[in-house]
Design an enzyme around this catalytic site. Structure first.
Site, mmCIF file in Angstrom:
data_model
loop_
_atom_site.group_PDB
_atom_site.id
_atom_site.type_symbol
_atom_site.label_atom_id
_atom_site.label_comp_id
_atom_site.label_asym_id
_atom_site.label_seq_id
_atom_site.Cartn_x
_atom_site.Cartn_y
_atom_site.Cartn_z
ATOM 1 N N ASP A 1 0.849 -1.192 0.000
ATOM 2 C CA ASP A 1 0.000 0.000 0.000
ATOM 3 C C ASP A 1 0.884 1.242 0.000
ATOM 4 O OD1 ASP A 1 -2.094 -1.766 0.476
ATOM 5 O OD2 ASP A 1 -1.912 -1.546 2.653
ATOM 6 N N ASP B 1 0.184 7.912 8.360
ATOM 7 C CA ASP B 1 0.346 6.499 8.741
ATOM 8 C C ASP B 1 1.589 6.358 9.603
ATOM 9 O OD1 ASP B 1 -1.715 5.061 7.323
ATOM 10 O OD2 ASP B 1 -0.593 5.350 5.473
ATOM 11 N N GLU C 1 0.800 -2.754 10.945
ATOM 12 C CA GLU C 1 0.666 -2.762 9.490
ATOM 13 C C GLU C 1 1.868 -2.092 8.826
ATOM 14 O OE1 GLU C 1 -2.628 -0.452 7.937
ATOM 15 O OE2 GLU C 1 -1.990 -0.829 5.883
ATOM 16 N N GLU C 2 2.433 -1.104 9.496
ATOM 17 C CA GLU C 2 3.501 -0.319 8.866
ATOM 18 C C GLU C 2 4.903 -0.897 9.074
ATOM 19 O OE1 GLU C 2 2.453 1.607 6.770
ATOM 20 O OE2 GLU C 2 0.399 1.849 7.484
ATOM 21 N N ASP D 1 -3.257 -1.467 13.605
ATOM 22 C CA ASP D 1 -3.361 -0.752 12.335
ATOM 23 C C ASP D 1 -3.395 0.710 12.774
ATOM 24 O OD1 ASP D 1 -4.016 0.549 10.048
ATOM 25 O OD2 ASP D 1 -5.771 -0.680 9.557
ATOM 26 N N LEU E 1 -3.285 3.639 11.403
ATOM 27 C CA LEU E 1 -4.239 4.525 10.736
ATOM 28 C C LEU E 1 -4.978 3.714 9.684
ATOM 29 C CD1 LEU E 1 -4.616 7.557 11.375
ATOM 30 C CD2 LEU E 1 -3.702 7.977 9.123
ATOM 31 N N ASP E 2 -6.243 3.517 9.919
ATOM 32 C CA ASP E 2 -7.068 2.741 8.999
ATOM 33 C C ASP E 2 -7.838 3.707 8.097
ATOM 34 O OD1 ASP E 2 -8.465 0.349 8.045
ATOM 35 O OD2 ASP E 2 -10.203 1.223 9.075
ATOM 36 N N GLU F 1 -6.536 -6.092 11.592
ATOM 37 C CA GLU F 1 -7.774 -5.464 11.116
ATOM 38 C C GLU F 1 -8.973 -6.377 11.441
ATOM 39 O OE1 GLU F 1 -6.552 -2.534 7.493
ATOM 40 O OE2 GLU F 1 -6.517 -4.641 6.949
HETATM 41 P P1 AHG Z 1 -5.523 0.907 5.497
HETATM 42 O O1 AHG Z 1 -5.736 2.372 5.252
HETATM 43 O O2 AHG Z 1 -5.160 0.608 6.934
HETATM 44 O O3 AHG Z 1 -4.583 0.253 4.509
HETATM 45 O O4 AHG Z 1 -6.932 0.159 5.358
HETATM 46 C C1 AHG Z 1 -7.765 0.423 4.245
HETATM 47 C C2 AHG Z 1 -8.727 -0.686 4.146
HETATM 48 C C3 AHG Z 1 -9.993 -0.557 4.978
HETATM 49 O O5 AHG Z 1 -10.046 0.437 5.915
HETATM 50 C C4 AHG Z 1 -11.078 -0.359 3.966
HETATM 51 O O6 AHG Z 1 -12.213 -1.039 4.385
HETATM 52 C C5 AHG Z 1 -10.505 -0.916 2.697
HETATM 53 O O7 AHG Z 1 -9.118 -0.801 2.811
HETATM 54 C C6 AHG Z 1 -10.949 -0.190 1.484
HETATM 55 O O8 AHG Z 1 -10.467 -0.876 0.377
HETATM 56 P P2 AHG Z 1 -11.012 -0.609 -1.106
HETATM 57 O O9 AHG Z 1 -10.517 0.743 -1.487
HETATM 58 O O10 AHG Z 1 -10.419 -1.736 -1.905
HETATM 59 O O11 AHG Z 1 -12.528 -0.692 -1.053
HETATM 60 MN MN MN Z 2 -6.633 -0.693 7.684
HETATM 61 MN MN MN Z 3 -3.561 1.417 8.051
#
Ligand code: AHG
Ligand code: MN
Ligand code: MN
Length: 333
Positions: free
Chosen positions: A63, A69, A92-93, A115, A117-118, A274
């Site tokens: 990601d 984050d 996660e990081e 996690d 920052l989600d 998560e």
């Molecule tokens: P993060 O920011 O910790 O990587 O998590 C993002 C996750 C979660 O929060 C969310 O439900 C999902 O990614 C969204 O993914 P899409 O953009 O594929 O829908």
């Molecule tokens: Mn997340």
């Molecule tokens: Mn995150």
């Protein structure tokens, strides 16, 4: 109305409910609350202090990493490292876990998965984000460095889990396995106050939450279930921040889905920091949480820190209904 109860007061009062009551978990939860206040401050002024945007790096899951984050990750590690109650952190990081040294001859018993920052892709556009945490008792002996096995425990071994949602208000929700309570940050005094006592999820509701843009990438049973939601005119709500999407469901009911897709054959979300903490909270509210093939999330063996999983969670009636779609359409798939 009586005097408001602060998060610290509540944690201390509830300490006796906790099977290993000793004050250590209390201190850990307090540290997480403190880190959340700092993260909240930065999230709130993100547009002013040049901390929005990409950090020009990718994390182990591939990601894009945002500056916030990294900030959130560092604050959580700082605070968890401070009290001496946490011996290790998986995030996660971070590709691998962090082993924390014993402080003041305390022998820490807990490891924390986070996690930090989600929903971080939502920061730049002022949409709510969150923090997720889960707490396990270590398996390896105290006084020795933590090991990978301390983290690779199934969700059914969680002793506490929670999340913070930085939304229109900042709310911290946690459970130690005796129900779920929520605390709202009063920014004028910098305290979390008990605001949502004993949260119970409605049995069914008119909401579903899924990235429907991936419809053609889902398996047949999931496509058929989404058709069913559409036929019933259910309301689609999808923020793209798991914490916020599930927070809504805890109060208003509904179901959150992140099924396996052709791009992510095992699902996209990460099991350890998560799916498991959120599944523990959902179950403690009276809801259910399974994979998109029907296994209980909390019972899935964990083999790797960044293992992915599909997830279906929320109102119990709706999760059961999805299971019946799996049984009905699995053979055809
Ligand atoms: P993060 O920011 O910790 O990587 O998590 C993002 C996750 C979660 O929060 C969310 O439900 C999902 O990614 C969204 O993914 P899409 O953009 O594929 O829908
Ligand atoms: Mn997340
Ligand atoms: Mn995150």
């Amino acid at each position: 109305m009586g005097r408001l109860i602060t998060l610290d007061e509540f944690i201390i009062k509830r300490q006796k409910d906790f099977p290993y009551a000793s004050g250590e978990l209390t201190a850990l939860l307090r540290d997480i609350g403190l880190a959340a206040k700092l993260i909240n401050r930065e999230v709130n002024r993100a547009g002013l202090v040049n901390i929005i945007g990409l950090a020009d790096t990718q994390n182990v899951s591939g990601d894009e990493v945002q500056k916030l984050d990294l900030y959130a990750n560092e604050r959580m590690i700082d605070f968890l490292g401070n009290s001496g109650e946490c011996c290790g952190i998986a995030s996660e990081e971070l590709e691998s876990f962090v082993s924390l040294p014993d402080i003041e001859s305390k022998q820490a018993k807990y490891v924390v998965v986070i996690d930090p920052l989600d929903g971080s892709s939502n920061i730049d556009v002022n949409v709510s984000v969150g923090t997720i945490f889960g707490i396990y008792r270590r398996i390896s002996p105290t006084g020795t460095p933590v090991t990978l096995e301390d983290f690779l425990q199934p969700g059914n071994k969680l002793v506490a889990a929670g999340y913070v949602t930085y939304g229109t208000s900042t709310i911290l929700v946690y459970t130690t396995g005796n129900g779920v309570n929520g605390f709202t940050l009063d920014p004028s005094v910098g305290e979390f106050f008990l605001s949502h006592r004993n949260i119970r999820i409605p049995n069914k509701a008119k909401y579903y939450s899924v990235n429907q843009g991936y419809y053609l990438k889902f398996d047949l049973p999931m496509r058929r279930y989404i058709d069913h939601c559409n036929a019933l005119n259910l309301k689609l709500r999808y923020i793209g921040t798991m914490v916020s999407d599930i927070h809504r469901i805890l109060f208003q009911g509904g179901v959150f889905l992140y099924p396996n897709t052709t791009d992510y054959p095992s699902g996209k979300l990460r099991l350890l920091y998560e799916c498991n903490p959120m599944a523990f909270i959902v179950e403690q509210c009276g809801g259910k949480a399974t994979t998109s093939t029907g296994e209980r999330i909390l019972d899935i063996p964990v083999h790797a820190l960044h293992q992915r999983s599909s997830i279906v969670c929320g109102s119990p009636f709706m999760v059961d209904e999805i299971k019946s779609f799996l049984e009905l359409y699995q053979e055809e798939a």
